[in-house]
Motif scaffolding. Structure first.
Motif, PDB file in Angstrom:
ATOM      1  N   ILE A 190      35.252  48.620  28.247  1.00  0.00           N
ATOM      2  CA  ILE A 190      34.022  48.589  29.037  1.00  0.00           C
ATOM      3  C   ILE A 190      34.029  49.787  29.989  1.00  0.00           C
ATOM      4  CG2 ILE A 190      33.519  46.130  28.886  1.00  0.00           C
ATOM      5  CD1 ILE A 190      34.919  45.676  31.479  1.00  0.00           C
ATOM      6  N   SER A 191      32.855  50.294  30.251  1.00  0.00           N
ATOM      7  CA  SER A 191      32.727  51.468  31.119  1.00  0.00           C
ATOM      8  C   SER A 191      32.982  51.090  32.577  1.00  0.00           C
ATOM      9  CB  SER A 191      31.325  52.066  30.986  1.00  0.00           C
ATOM     10  OG  SER A 191      30.364  51.188  31.557  1.00  0.00           O
ATOM     11  N   ASP A 192      33.228  52.095  33.389  1.00  0.00           N
ATOM     12  CA  ASP A 192      33.445  51.860  34.822  1.00  0.00           C
ATOM     13  C   ASP A 192      32.207  51.230  35.460  1.00  0.00           C
ATOM     14  OD1 ASP A 192      36.024  52.835  34.731  1.00  0.00           O
ATOM     15  OD2 ASP A 192      35.461  54.852  35.392  1.00  0.00           O
ATOM     16  N   GLU A 193      31.036  51.688  35.056  1.00  0.00           N
ATOM     17  CA  GLU A 193      29.794  51.156  35.623  1.00  0.00           C
ATOM     18  C   GLU A 193      29.632  49.668  35.290  1.00  0.00           C
ATOM     19  OE1 GLU A 193      24.996  51.624  35.018  1.00  0.00           O
ATOM     20  OE2 GLU A 193      26.258  53.371  34.623  1.00  0.00           O
ATOM     21  N   VAL A 194      29.843  49.317  34.043  1.00  0.00           N
ATOM     22  CA  VAL A 194      29.749  47.911  33.629  1.00  0.00           C
ATOM     23  C   VAL A 194      30.837  47.095  34.309  1.00  0.00           C
ATOM     24  CG1 VAL A 194      30.000  46.341  31.656  1.00  0.00           C
ATOM     25  CG2 VAL A 194      28.622  48.414  31.440  1.00  0.00           C
TER      26      VAL A 194
ATOM     27  N   MET B  70      30.183  43.803  36.475  1.00  0.00           N
ATOM     28  CA  MET B  70      30.730  42.553  35.958  1.00  0.00           C
ATOM     29  C   MET B  70      31.666  41.899  36.967  1.00  0.00           C
ATOM     30  SD  MET B  70      30.823  40.346  33.471  1.00  0.00           S
ATOM     31  CE  MET B  70      29.905  41.247  32.239  1.00  0.00           C
ATOM     32  N   LEU B  71      32.515  42.687  37.588  1.00  0.00           N
ATOM     33  CA  LEU B  71      33.439  42.143  38.577  1.00  0.00           C
ATOM     34  C   LEU B  71      32.682  41.524  39.742  1.00  0.00           C
ATOM     35  CD1 LEU B  71      36.327  41.639  39.440  1.00  0.00           C
ATOM     36  CD2 LEU B  71      36.336  43.913  40.497  1.00  0.00           C
ATOM     37  N   ASP B  72      31.629  42.185  40.172  1.00  0.00           N
ATOM     38  CA  ASP B  72      30.808  41.647  41.259  1.00  0.00           C
ATOM     39  C   ASP B  72      30.212  40.298  40.863  1.00  0.00           C
ATOM     40  OD1 ASP B  72      29.344  41.848  43.844  1.00  0.00           O
ATOM     41  OD2 ASP B  72      27.598  41.972  42.501  1.00  0.00           O
ATOM     42  N   LYS B  73      29.708  40.190  39.653  1.00  0.00           N
ATOM     43  CA  LYS B  73      29.097  38.937  39.193  1.00  0.00           C
ATOM     44  C   LYS B  73      30.139  37.833  39.044  1.00  0.00           C
ATOM     45  CE  LYS B  73      25.285  41.250  36.925  1.00  0.00           C
ATOM     46  NZ  LYS B  73      24.638  41.597  35.661  1.00  0.00           N
ATOM     47  N   LEU B  74      31.304  38.169  38.516  1.00  0.00           N
ATOM     48  CA  LEU B  74      32.368  37.177  38.377  1.00  0.00           C
ATOM     49  C   LEU B  74      32.807  36.663  39.748  1.00  0.00           C
ATOM     50  CD1 LEU B  74      34.489  38.960  35.628  1.00  0.00           C
ATOM     51  CD2 LEU B  74      33.376  36.730  35.377  1.00  0.00           C
ATOM     52  N   ASN B  75      32.963  37.576  40.704  1.00  0.00           N
ATOM     53  CA  ASN B  75      33.378  37.175  42.051  1.00  0.00           C
ATOM     54  C   ASN B  75      32.305  36.346  42.759  1.00  0.00           C
ATOM     55  OD1 ASN B  75      35.928  38.334  41.910  1.00  0.00           O
ATOM     56  ND2 ASN B  75      35.203  40.301  42.681  1.00  0.00           N
ATOM     57  N   ARG B  76      31.046  36.745  42.612  1.00  0.00           N
ATOM     58  CA  ARG B  76      29.955  35.980  43.226  1.00  0.00           C
ATOM     59  C   ARG B  76      29.892  34.564  42.664  1.00  0.00           C
ATOM     60  NH1 ARG B  76      24.590  37.766  42.338  1.00  0.00           N
ATOM     61  NH2 ARG B  76      25.403  39.391  41.013  1.00  0.00           N
TER      62      ARG B  76
END
Length: 112
Positions: free
Chosen positions: A88-92, A96-102
């Motif tokens: 996965i790209s750095d942007e994705v 994705m990490l933000d959504k998983l953490n939220r």
């Protein structure tokens, strides 16, 4: 209240669709190893939320919400493996990490 009214359910459904779309683009080996595991783990989040929602007691419901949270943490591990292996790209990755953490924060608040 309906299951579809739960924010954590809707967020987890959206996130599982995003993971599905990401994994679909991978080559066979990556799909077969990391992709299947990540997809199963993230799909399990919403599946356990819905099973818990359908239970008759808070104690039973909470057990499935805990399973859901466990699946979320498992999906974070598969996400990290995908990231480390440049699937996965750095942007994705950042999104994705933000959504998983939220989702994790919202799930903890929901359980408590």
């Amino acid at each position: 209240m309906k299951l579809e009214d739960l924010e954590i359910y809707n967020l987890s459904m959206d996130l599982s669709d995003e993971v599905w779309e990401i994994v679909l683009k991978w080559e066979y080996f990556s799909k077969d190893t990391i992709g299947k595991q990540w997809t199963r783990a993230i799909d399990s989040v919403s599946a356990n939320i819905s099973e818990g929602f359908g239970r008759n007691s808070f104690k039973d419901s909470r057990t499935f919400y805990y399973y859901s949270r466990g699946s979320l943490y498992e999906s974070k591990t598969w996400f990290e493996k995908a990231k480390r292996r440049n699937l996965i790209s750095d942007e994705v990755s950042v999104q994705m990490l933000d959504k998983l953490n939220r989702l994790g924060i919202k799930m903890n608040n929901f359980i408590n």
